[in-house]
Design an enzyme around this catalytic site. Sequence first.
Site, PDB file in Angstrom:
ATOM      1  N   LYS A   1      31.416 100.326  10.195  1.00 54.18           N
ATOM      2  CA  LYS A   1      30.904 101.583   9.670  1.00 54.18           C
ATOM      3  C   LYS A   1      30.290 102.409  10.801  1.00 54.18           C
ATOM      4  O   LYS A   1      29.785 101.865  11.781  1.00 54.18           O
ATOM      5  CB  LYS A   1      29.829 101.333   8.596  1.00 54.18           C
ATOM      6  CG  LYS A   1      30.326 100.568   7.372  1.00 54.18           C
ATOM      7  CD  LYS A   1      31.342 101.377   6.585  1.00 54.18           C
ATOM      8  CE  LYS A   1      31.809 100.617   5.347  1.00 54.18           C
ATOM      9  NZ  LYS A   1      32.876 101.345   4.624  1.00 54.18           N
TER      10      LYS A   1
ATOM     11  N   ASP B   1      33.511  94.639   8.109  1.00 53.85           N
ATOM     12  CA  ASP B   1      33.654  96.053   7.771  1.00 53.85           C
ATOM     13  C   ASP B   1      32.910  96.884   8.806  1.00 53.85           C
ATOM     14  O   ASP B   1      31.697  96.744   8.970  1.00 53.85           O
ATOM     15  CB  ASP B   1      33.092  96.312   6.364  1.00 53.85           C
ATOM     16  CG  ASP B   1      33.666  97.563   5.733  1.00 53.85           C
ATOM     17  OD1 ASP B   1      34.844  97.874   5.974  1.00 53.85           O
ATOM     18  OD2 ASP B   1      32.936  98.236   4.981  1.00 53.85           O
TER      19      ASP B   1
ATOM     20  N   ASP C   1      39.221  95.914   7.055  1.00 46.34           N
ATOM     21  CA  ASP C   1      39.136  96.310   8.466  1.00 46.34           C
ATOM     22  C   ASP C   1      39.505  95.158   9.386  1.00 46.34           C
ATOM     23  O   ASP C   1      40.288  95.322  10.319  1.00 46.34           O
ATOM     24  CB  ASP C   1      37.716  96.788   8.800  1.00 46.34           C
ATOM     25  CG  ASP C   1      37.404  98.147   8.205  1.00 46.34           C
ATOM     26  OD1 ASP C   1      38.325  98.823   7.717  1.00 46.34           O
ATOM     27  OD2 ASP C   1      36.212  98.536   8.227  1.00 46.34           O
TER      28      ASP C   1
END
Length: 337
Positions: free
Chosen positions: A258, A256, A243
């Site tokens: 989420k 990352d 990412d």
Amino acid sequence: MRFYLLFNKVLHAKPLSSVLTVCLSTSCFWNTRKKPSQYDSVDTEKYSSLVRSVVSSRVSSQTPASLEQEDGHIYGPVIKSKHAAEKPVSKTLKNSVPLLNHAKVVDLSSEAGPMSPVSISLERGQDRMNSPSVTRILQQTMPPEQAFYLERWRKRMIAKLGEEGFKEYTANLFRQGKLFHSALEAILMSGAGPEEEEEKEEAADGVAGYIESVQHVLADISGVRAIESAVQHQSLQYVGLVDCVAQYRGKVCVIDWKTSEKPKPFLHNTFDNPLQVAAYIGAVNNDNNYGFLVEHGLIVVAYKDGSPAHPHFMDPVLCQSYWTKWLFRLEEYFEKN
């Protein structure tokens, strides 16, 4: 009732001489009025020891063995649990590859020029054709307990929404996740032109709550080095899509992003995400397309209602721990495939 009468008779029994004296002085008036009882013929001396044992404060003569036997007769045999099994012998990695690549150095400079972040497309060709993705490996080596809860959640959602409703629900989650990542990419990429600014606003409109949720995290991010970029571990032969790689509070991290409908305030709430981040760190460190070293990780869980996101920082010790777990999962995958 009978025992009570007997018990009372024995306790109040008087010596024979006293009884004779009373009888003589009263002309045995008591004997003439008392009705005959079936207990008169009972040998009180014979049962005196029994009465004394009942009223005594001494410990019962029963033993643990006799009590267990009695309980077994009343309640059935005792089912004893087995002794805890000995801990399994710890596994040894067949191929213990280091997380870090010391041929690289940590680059803490935050001078990232316009359009400088690396962004490599994940293409299935040549070397990447036979390389499994990090997501695929984790899915196919998911622990039974985790798979059980995931399947139970899926069945509950299908029961609530129906098959078609559940498909639409998951498709919408995927769509929102994609829009969220696009909006973050637009925000983190510097030097955006007028057209790109318009695309940025359009992407942010559908996920405004998520963007609001991560504002306090974005304030601590600088020196972006990679955005939505493919990585490949060249010796372990797996691929992934990172990412973001950037500095978070001065530490270079694989980040990352989420989204979640439920709060995830602790790292363990993110299930396999720490393994995913560790896998990406190892891949970045062993991919020649990236000339810097990464030692830290960051998982950011954003919420649709705009409530503050939970950032889970992973220091080098934690990253190393999850890297070892990832290597075991990787070996398990290749053993099955």
